[in-house]
Design an enzyme around this catalytic site. Structure first.
Site, short mmCIF file in Angstrom:
data_model
loop_
_atom_site.label_atom_id
_atom_site.label_comp_id
_atom_site.label_asym_id
_atom_site.label_seq_id
_atom_site.Cartn_x
_atom_site.Cartn_y
_atom_site.Cartn_z
N ASN A 1 0.84 -1.20 0.00
CA ASN A 1 0.00 0.00 0.00
C ASN A 1 0.87 1.25 0.00
O ASN A 1 1.70 1.44 0.89
CB ASN A 1 -0.90 0.03 1.23
CG ASN A 1 -1.68 1.34 1.34
OD1 ASN A 1 -2.66 1.54 0.63
ND2 ASN A 1 -1.23 2.25 2.20
N GLU A 2 0.72 2.07 -1.03
CA GLU A 2 1.35 3.39 -1.11
C GLU A 2 2.86 3.33 -0.88
O GLU A 2 3.44 4.22 -0.24
CB GLU A 2 0.69 4.37 -0.13
CG GLU A 2 -0.76 4.63 -0.48
CD GLU A 2 -1.34 5.84 0.24
OE1 GLU A 2 -0.66 6.41 1.13
OE2 GLU A 2 -2.47 6.23 -0.11
N ASN B 1 -5.51 4.64 -4.78
CA ASN B 1 -5.93 5.50 -3.67
C ASN B 1 -6.01 6.92 -4.21
O ASN B 1 -4.97 7.53 -4.48
CB ASN B 1 -4.94 5.42 -2.51
CG ASN B 1 -4.82 4.03 -1.93
OD1 ASN B 1 -5.60 3.15 -2.25
ND2 ASN B 1 -3.85 3.83 -1.06
N TYR C 1 -7.06 16.01 -0.94
CA TYR C 1 -5.66 16.40 -0.94
C TYR C 1 -5.26 17.15 -2.21
O TYR C 1 -4.25 17.84 -2.22
CB TYR C 1 -4.77 15.16 -0.80
CG TYR C 1 -4.85 14.51 0.56
CD1 TYR C 1 -4.59 15.23 1.72
CD2 TYR C 1 -5.19 13.17 0.68
CE1 TYR C 1 -4.66 14.63 2.97
CE2 TYR C 1 -5.25 12.56 1.93
CZ TYR C 1 -5.00 13.29 3.06
OH TYR C 1 -5.07 12.70 4.30
N TRP D 1 -12.55 5.23 2.19
CA TRP D 1 -11.65 5.41 3.31
C TRP D 1 -12.28 6.41 4.27
O TRP D 1 -12.33 7.58 3.96
CB TRP D 1 -10.27 5.92 2.83
CG TRP D 1 -9.26 5.91 3.92
CD1 TRP D 1 -8.90 6.96 4.72
CD2 TRP D 1 -8.48 4.78 4.35
NE1 TRP D 1 -7.96 6.57 5.63
CE2 TRP D 1 -7.68 5.25 5.43
CE3 TRP D 1 -8.39 3.46 3.97
CZ2 TRP D 1 -6.79 4.40 6.09
CZ3 TRP D 1 -7.51 2.63 4.62
CH2 TRP D 1 -6.72 3.11 5.67
N LYS E 1 -11.38 10.76 8.75
CA LYS E 1 -12.07 10.40 7.50
C LYS E 1 -13.14 9.33 7.69
O LYS E 1 -13.78 8.92 6.72
CB LYS E 1 -11.05 9.93 6.45
CG LYS E 1 -10.09 11.01 5.98
CD LYS E 1 -9.22 10.53 4.84
CE LYS E 1 -8.15 11.53 4.50
NZ LYS E 1 -7.12 11.65 5.55
#
Length: 868
Positions: free
Chosen positions: A435-436, A500, A506, A587, A607
């Site tokens: 992930n990321e 994502n 953002y 999310w 969130k």
């Protein structure tokens, strides 16, 4: 008569034996070791592993346990906060029954954060590195049957940094707090001398896969690993029982043990299989494995098992049992307010019930392996699972020219544990390998090692479980560029990819999510794509009258609840309209622990569509419920925005009804259609004082209502508005400046710092500006008013500008150069003009001249009353 007497004796004998047979011990027994621990939050050294060590001064605790405390729904840190990351010690004295000859004993930990060193009766059993997976040690030679025993655990959740004890234990980074302690269950398992392999990476030792299935027959391939002492043969029964307990398929296989290990395999044929079909019908069989040596039953394991097929298509999405199933769901972190990761089984069940209430049919287990009970709950509730290892946000010290072998070893170990421990769950459809891990850009000459590790993990997943595809969640592949800016393309490292994407939060506008996904699809034709994250923060104590009115502070304090809903409405529309996406995960379900300061919280990521303590369902919860749930949904939004800044407002509902009706203080406001789950009554005028709004919708023969109560202030007292601000503010003199609303056009701007000259307006309010060509249509009672306008030049180096303001079509300010009038940029000035309101509206126009028009704030007070 003799025959009758004999029959009665036989019946009596059978009845007398029945209790004894019912009470005969199971071949596998589990003794909970959750209670009676002693704990200290510091490193006291390995002397604490000695059985006679004096722990009387330590704290008495039960597990699940963590000493960490994090999170506050306040703008200051909770005084109970405990962010300790380091070594803690646990000690347990416990007794066990006397052993039967040949029995084996295993101590089982469901989760210890982050590195666990374990001793029993002074003998070191070993180490496990990884906070999220189950692990076991064979304690047969160290335990004292029939006597007292001392189990000792050194738990190390040291902060992850280069050179630390956790430097090569994933996760290396991540936007969540890594709690310490023995935060899941502990147990002692007892089996016979020959048993299913309990040391196979913490797995059950029995692994089943549905290889073929149609309406007439399913074939389930079962593989059992056997362990034990000596060279011997054992019989292994492998069976499937239906939900009523009837055996529908079974085979007994002879397994030969050599060097303490053996293998038994069988293909079980299940006639007329009843399929596990997600939330519609989560039917479960029972997988049963029994190990016998001669007449002795040495071990038995039973696990739920679902027969199902699935596939993921790059163009048509997800298919379950040959039929398309649009997947829509949420991501979930395991922590809970006040207890961190040390959640109870009842907490786990409650979380699953809330997710089912939301209407989700899939969950992404972020960003690590969740508790064993969680996957059981997913099976029983028909929830499709994305299961993940904690290879998250790869840290900078792992991004050099070579991949650290210890890091690779640990990541591969945690992936094997995830797969083996959970392979029999029908709910799981994909193993996520990262992930990321492209989140840090080290510049054009430095390449990240993410691809090397992802490739290694992909090979592990293919070897351990070829029946499921892998996934990877990407944060940072550019939406527009042809290649990754870091020189390494990660798409294609796994069988599918999740993106994502936080459009409207953002970066980007909220309506840009769809076009960006389309570009990514064109770049990777044939690769199944999902949206693995989308979302926005929502503070339940912050409210706005128009989510477009100001700039969101995604890393700071301004995060009103209504903005979260507005972004998610647009994000979901983009996802819903792209059926080629194989799944999407919002999310996130619950606010979760993260060292940050945002919204109305400290040390929480806001969130979630519910608060971390599960006490508040935010408005966004009901938006998604109206999209996904089968049960009737009717919810008036902004219910926590009780003390209203303006007497006129849009009333917004979420509902899965075709239409809804609204009353205000028992006055009918009529019906409105609910399009895409949203019903709106525009510009409703509230009464001064108390307002009770009641919404009603009909679902078949059932009528559902929802009620909110708001307070409105006397519109004759005036109106004040803070331009460019998402939040309302109360000035020191008591004037209530509402959030920016009633506008068309223009863009919000924030001035970094005011140089001075606030002209009676607090500097914090003067810093927000609307600029461009824009207009206001302000609701006011008819009459004469004084209009006060505040202006501030946001650009220190701006060229001269001149713009005009019109009220009711007539100029009231002409050719205004704010910086020149104020004696410099970032200084506020004020202009007062009389205006007349007719037909309940004051219409203002701001027209650009040499540069864009500006407005910092406005206030209207009735003429004849003194201005405060």
């Amino acid at each position: 008569m003799i025959a009758l007497r004999t029959a009665l004796v036989l019946i009596a004998t059978a009845l007398s034996l029945a209790p004894a047979l019912a009470q005969s011990p199971e071949p596998r027994r589990e003794q909970s070791l959750d209670a009676g621990w002693r704990f200290i939050q510091r490193d006291v050294g390995e002397a604490a592993a000695a059985p006679d060590y004096d722990d009387a001064a330590w704290t008495a605790v039960s597990v699940p346990h963590t000493s960490n405390w994090i999170g506050s729904y306040n703008k200051v840190r909770d005084p109970r906060t405990n962010l300790y990351q380091g070594v803690s010690w646990y000690r347990l004295r416990f007794a066990v029954p006397a052993a039967t000859k040949g029995e084996r004993r295993f101590v089982q930990f469901d989760g210890v954060g982050n590195i666990a060193d374990v001793w029993l009766n002074g003998r070191r059993l070993g180490r496990h590195a990884g906070a999220f997976s189950r692990f076991r040690f064979d304690v047969s030679d160290a335990i004292r049957p029939g006597g007292d025993n001392v189990l000792v655990v050194r738990a190390d959740n040291s902060a992850r940094a280069a050179g630390s004890s956790t430097a090569n234990v994933i996760p290396l980074a991540g936007d969540f707090f890594l709690f310490g302690g023995i935060y899941r269950h502990v147990a002692l398992l007892t089996t016979g001398a020959q048993h299913l392999d309990l040391l196979d990476d913490g797995g059950p030792g029995v692994y089943a896969t549905t290889s073929t299935v149609d309406r007439y027959m399913a074939t389930v391939d079962v593989r059992a690993r056997i362990a034990g002492t000596g060279k011997t043969d054992v019989d292994v029964l492998l069976a499937l029982d239906d939900a009523q307990g009837r055996t529908v398929a079974s085979r007994t296989v002879r397994a030969r043990l050599r060097d303490g290990a053996g293998l038994a395999t069988a293909a079980l044929s299940v006639p007329s299989p009843h399929l596990w079909n997600g939330r519609a019908d989560p039917y479960l069989y029972t997988l049963r494995a029994e190990v016998r040596r001669g007449a002795t039953l040495s071990d038995r394991l039973v696990q739920p098992y679902g027969i199902r097929t699935f596939r993921i298509d790059a163009d048509r999405g997800f298919f379950l049992n040959g039929k398309p199933l649009p997947l829509h769901g949420i991501s979930r972190h395991q922590d809970r307010f006040g207890v961190g990761w040390a959640v109870s089984d009842e907490d786990q069940r409650r979380d699953m019930a809330l997710i089912a209430e939301l209407g989700a049919n899939t969950v992404r287990g972020a960003h690590y392996q969740h508790a064993p009970i969680w996957y059981d709950l997913a099976d029983r509730n028909g929830i499709v699972m994305w299961a993940e290892i904690p290879f998250v946000n790869q840290a900078g010290w792992t991004r050099g020219p070579g991949l650290d072998p210890d890091l690779r070893t640990n990541a591969e170990q945690q992936l094997r544990e995830l797969i083996k421990q959970n392979a029999n769950h029908p709910s799981i459809v994909t193993w996520s390998i990262g992930n990321e891990v492209d989140i840090v850009d080290l510049g054009p000459t430095t390449r990240a090692n993410s691809r090397a590790l992802l490739d290694a993990l992909q090979l592990v997943a293919e070897r351990e479980d070829p029946s499921r595809p892998t996934s990877f969640a990407d944060c940072c592949e550019p939406n527009y560029a042809a290649t990754d800016t870091r020189g390494v393309t990660l798409a294609g490292s796994a069988d599918t990819i999740g993106y994502n994407r936080y459009s409207g939060w953002y970066y980007d506008r909220a309506d840009e999510l769809g076009p960006n996904l389309d570009r990514l699809r064109r770049r990777h034709p044939g690769l199944p794509i999902s949206v693995s994250e989308y979302g926005a923060g929502g503070a339940t104590t912050q409210h706005t009258d128009d989510p477009r009115g100001g700039a969101i502070d995604s890393h700071g304090r301004i995060q009103p609840e209504e903005y979260q809903s507005w972004v998610l409405e647009q994000n979901w529309a983009a996802i819903r309209d792209r059926p080629w996406l194989w799944s999407s995960w919002l999310w996130v379900m619950f606010d979760f622990a993260s060292p940050r300061a945002e919204g109305d919280a400290t040390d929480l990521n806001t969130k979630g569509v519910m608060t971390s303590d599960r006490s508040i369902r935010k408005d966004a919860f009901y938006f998604f419920q109206a999209q996904w749930a089968a049960q009737p949904v009717l919810h008036i939004t902004q219910r926590r925005y009780v003390d209203r800044f303006y007497p006129v407002t849009d009333v917004r509902l979420y509902s899965n009804a075709g239409d809804a009706r609204l009353t205000l203080n028992d006055r009918e406001l009529g019906s409105r259609p609910c399009r895409d789950g949203i019903c709106v009554w525009p510009r409703v005028t509230l009464d001064t004082g108390a307002n009770r709004l009641v919404a009603t919708a009909r679902f078949g023969d059932r009528e559902v209502t929802d009620t909110v109560e708001w307070t409105a202030h006397d519109p004759h007292a005036g109106l004040a508005l803070d331009a460019g601000n998402l939040l309302g503010e109360v000035a020191p003199d008591g004037t209530r400046f509402g959030s920016d609303a009633f506008f068309t056009g223009g863009e919000p701007t924030t001035i970094a710092a005011m140089a001075g000259g606030d002209a009676g307006l607090p500097a914090a309010m003067a810093r927000t500006v609307r600029r461009g060509d824009f207009a206001y249509d302000l609701p006011l009672p008819d009459g004469r008013w004084r209009l006060s306008l505040w202006f501030a030049e946001p650009d220190a180096a701006a060229a001269a500008r001149g713009f005009s303001v019109l009220a009711q079509g007539s100029p009231v300010v002409t050719d205004l150069d704010v910086a020149r009038a104020a004696g410099g940029a970032q200084r506020a000035i004020r202009r007062d003009v009389p205006v007349t309101v007719t037909d309940g509206h004051l219409r203002l126009q701001f027209r650009s001249g040499h540069g864009p028009a500006l407005l910092s704030a406005l206030r209207l007070v009735p003429l004849g009353r003194p201005s405060r």
